[in-house]
Design a protein around this motif. Structure first.
Motif: not given
Ligand SMILES: CC(C)(COP(=O)(O)OP(=O)(O)OC[C@H]1O[C@@H](n2cnc3c(N)ncnc32)[C@H](O)[C@@H]1OP(=O)(O)O)[C@@H](O)C(=O)NCCC(=O)NCCS
Length: 174
Positions: A30-36, A135-147
């Motif tokens: 997890x630490x090696x894979x995700x910046x946050x 399939x790509x069905x939608x966008x969640x704007x600013x979903x992640x903590x870095x925006x």
């Protein structure tokens, strides 16, 4: 000398439920894979205790923990919360094997949808999901903590045949 056919983890999946003894290895991936990276031992232990939560690990033939997946099974949906492969074992089919395991689980439990969110910039993960029929069905704007935006991806099953029904994208990913 006779050539043996190449075997990938999806041919011989070595997948098992995550145990408490696996937590240190999973946290390292997890630490090696995700910046946050903020996952802790307590988070994983709590997740393992939730009745609707499923955590699985994939191991190499030598027994090293190569990848993990976390998902929730609620009503007739499966939500993939996290999947990651140790950087030294990437492109060996471990994440695909875990996703196939998830899809088999979904079919067995007559699930209607498998859902997940992925960073807009995460081409590797999106490519993996697309090979499986998401399939790509939608966008969640600013979903992640870095925006960064989250792209919602979905895999749909035919309620009668239980087979995957390919869906067209509902959004364009720039
Ligand atoms: C995305 C990730 C989980 C893929 O794990 P992996 O075990 O290397 O993936 P696999 O070997 O099973 O790849 C299966 C397919 O996915 C696609 N894929 C995987 N990595 C890719 C990459 N870097 N670039 C393009 N396509 C990729 C390919 O279609 C690949 O098939 P191929 O190797 O036969 O071409 C891994 O890169 C990772 O841990 N990334 C960091 C964490 C992360 O982003 N997780 C997803 C959160 S939504």
């Amino acid at each position: 000398m006779e050539m043996l056919p190449e075997r990938s983890p999806s041919d011989v999946p070595n997948i098992a439920a995550m145990r408490s003894e696996d937590i240190a290895d999973v946290l390292a991936i997890d630490a090696a894979s995700f910046q946050s990276h903020r996952t802790t031992t307590d988070n994983l232990q709590e997740e393992m205790d939730r009745p609707w939560s499923h955590l699985w690990v994939a191991r190499t033939p030598q027994g090293q923990l190569a990848a993990f997946i976390v998902l929730w099974h609620v009503a007739d949906e499966v939500h993939v919360l996290n999947v990651a492969t140790d950087p030294s074992f990437r492109r060996h089919g471990y994440a695909r094997a875990l996703m196939h395991h998830t899809i088999a689980f979904a079919k067995k439990h007559e699930v209607r949808l498998v859902l997940l969110e992925v960073r807009r910039s995460n081409g590797a993960a999106m490519a993996l999901y697309r090979t499986l029929g998401f399939s790509a069905m939608g966008v969640r704007r600013g979903y992640y903590s870095d925006g960064e935006d989250g792209i919602e991806m979905m895999l749909t099953f035919d309620p009668k045949t239980k087979e995957i029904v390919p869906q067209p994208d509902e959004i364009t990913i720039a």
